[in-house]
Design a protein around this motif. Sequence first.
Motif, PDB file in Angstrom:
ATOM      1  N   CYS A  83      39.810 -93.279  28.321  1.00  0.00           N
ATOM      2  CA  CYS A  83      40.200 -93.803  26.999  1.00  0.00           C
ATOM      3  C   CYS A  83      41.647 -93.475  26.617  1.00  0.00           C
ATOM      4  CB  CYS A  83      39.250 -93.357  25.885  1.00  0.00           C
ATOM      5  SG  CYS A  83      37.593 -94.047  26.077  1.00  0.00           S
ATOM      6  N   ASP A  84      42.348 -92.733  27.471  1.00  0.00           N
ATOM      7  CA  ASP A  84      43.745 -92.388  27.177  1.00  0.00           C
ATOM      8  C   ASP A  84      44.643 -93.505  27.702  1.00  0.00           C
ATOM      9  OD1 ASP A  84      45.819 -90.939  26.196  1.00  0.00           O
ATOM     10  OD2 ASP A  84      45.935 -89.557  27.906  1.00  0.00           O
ATOM     11  N   CYS A  85      44.539 -94.667  27.057  1.00  0.00           N
ATOM     12  CA  CYS A  85      45.208 -95.855  27.559  1.00  0.00           C
ATOM     13  C   CYS A  85      45.369 -96.836  26.403  1.00  0.00           C
ATOM     14  CB  CYS A  85      44.368 -96.501  28.676  1.00  0.00           C
ATOM     15  SG  CYS A  85      42.706 -96.999  28.142  1.00  0.00           S
TER      16      CYS A  85
ATOM     17  N   THR B  65      39.158 -96.176  11.503  1.00  0.00           N
ATOM     18  CA  THR B  65      39.888 -95.529  12.598  1.00  0.00           C
ATOM     19  C   THR B  65      41.369 -95.333  12.239  1.00  0.00           C
ATOM     20  OG1 THR B  65      40.251 -97.684  13.648  1.00  0.00           O
ATOM     21  CG2 THR B  65      38.349 -96.425  14.405  1.00  0.00           C
ATOM     22  N   HIS B  66      41.686 -95.506  10.971  1.00  0.00           N
ATOM     23  CA  HIS B  66      43.082 -95.376  10.527  1.00  0.00           C
ATOM     24  C   HIS B  66      43.211 -94.116   9.671  1.00  0.00           C
ATOM     25  CE1 HIS B  66      47.096 -96.783   9.847  1.00  0.00           C
ATOM     26  NE2 HIS B  66      46.950 -96.757   8.532  1.00  0.00           N
TER      27      HIS B  66
ATOM     28  N   ALA C  63      35.693-100.609  33.102  1.00  0.00           N
ATOM     29  CA  ALA C  63      35.926 -99.698  34.238  1.00  0.00           C
ATOM     30  C   ALA C  63      37.333 -99.083  34.150  1.00  0.00           C
ATOM     31  CB  ALA C  63      35.759-100.449  35.557  1.00  0.00           C
ATOM     32  N   PHE C  64      38.312 -99.883  33.737  1.00  0.00           N
ATOM     33  CA  PHE C  64      39.685 -99.371  33.568  1.00  0.00           C
ATOM     34  C   PHE C  64      39.719 -98.293  32.476  1.00  0.00           C
ATOM     35  CE2 PHE C  64      43.697 -99.295  31.287  1.00  0.00           C
ATOM     36  CZ  PHE C  64      44.639 -99.188  32.293  1.00  0.00           C
ATOM     37  N   ILE C  65      39.094 -98.590  31.338  1.00  0.00           N
ATOM     38  CA  ILE C  65      39.122 -97.635  30.219  1.00  0.00           C
ATOM     39  C   ILE C  65      38.439 -96.323  30.629  1.00  0.00           C
ATOM     40  CG2 ILE C  65      38.306 -97.207  27.855  1.00  0.00           C
ATOM     41  CD1 ILE C  65      38.689-100.240  27.320  1.00  0.00           C
ATOM     42  N   ARG C  66      37.355 -96.429  31.379  1.00  0.00           N
ATOM     43  CA  ARG C  66      36.658 -95.210  31.841  1.00  0.00           C
ATOM     44  C   ARG C  66      37.528 -94.415  32.819  1.00  0.00           C
ATOM     45  NH1 ARG C  66      31.791 -98.573  31.534  1.00  0.00           N
ATOM     46  NH2 ARG C  66      30.637 -97.769  29.728  1.00  0.00           N
TER      47      ARG C  66
ATOM     48  N   ASN D 204      31.790 -96.850  21.815  1.00  0.00           N
ATOM     49  CA  ASN D 204      32.556 -95.611  22.030  1.00  0.00           C
ATOM     50  C   ASN D 204      33.459 -95.668  23.258  1.00  0.00           C
ATOM     51  OD1 ASN D 204      31.943 -94.009  19.822  1.00  0.00           O
ATOM     52  ND2 ASN D 204      29.936 -93.503  20.692  1.00  0.00           N
ATOM     53  N   LEU D 205      34.098 -96.803  23.433  1.00  0.00           N
ATOM     54  CA  LEU D 205      34.999 -96.976  24.582  1.00  0.00           C
ATOM     55  C   LEU D 205      36.385 -97.409  24.095  1.00  0.00           C
ATOM     56  CD1 LEU D 205      33.499 -98.906  27.667  1.00  0.00           C
ATOM     57  CD2 LEU D 205      34.597 -96.655  27.624  1.00  0.00           C
TER      58      LEU D 205
END
Length: 272
Positions: free
Chosen positions: A28-30, A85-86, A21-24, A50-51
């Motif tokens: 995702c800018d966190c 992802t790198h 819930a926080f990431i949403r 995808n989160l």
Amino acid sequence: MQPHAKGYYARVQGVNHLLDAFIRKAECDCQVVNLGAGLDTTFWRLKDENLMPRKFFEVDFPTIVARKIHNIKTKPPLSKPIIETHSTDSLLLDSHCLDSDRYCIVGADLRDISSMDEKLKKFQLNPELPTLFLSECVLVYMTPSQSSNLLHWAAETFHTAMFINYEQVNMSDRFGQVMIENLQRRQCTLAGVEACQSVDSQKERFLKTGWEQADALDMMTVYSILPQDDVARIERLEFLDEKELLQQLLQHYSICWATKDKLNLGLSQLAF
């Protein structure tokens, strides 16, 4: 499925509910910082779903980190998502830390905040980004002043943040005392048990260390408000139903979450 397995189910579901819930909320800018992460695999779950936050950090003792890095290096299902992802060919890697664009694991002692802070900043932990801290059965092994210092550092360093803490609660009753004695017999001391007297004492520790808002629920309550169709699926896996023992166990663990929200993301609305 024994009572502790159901307890583990409630813990994973409860923590993930708040984390996701926080990431949403932050779109995702966190960043996420898992304190005392052990062999936790949340980063890989978030990638699959995808989160993924902008960066996922893990901190634990150097010996544990070395073991996890070895696992990551030797198991492609763990190493591939980090490499994918790198952006460059080179990863920073030694026995006590691994750093990539989206995942970082660092060996540090949570009781030595200045050293931990320095290491995390070196790997681009950004105080300006919304940040979620996660600790599961970690603070209880620190003295009250050590865990207070950690909570205070998190609240002071990050203006928009959430802290999720899963650990024991209601430890002053008979069942709690037996839990403590059993652990002591195994040379395991709960140095921070005084913050685990009640859900109120769990909330209080955050409000005293600079967090704007705090809430807590025991796991019996969390278990009762999880999606009931999934709970029913779990219950069907049960052969020996020790309902009373499960209830007692769940009443002695809690999830506490605290927020501060300078960016007005609506973090205070995050709940069950």
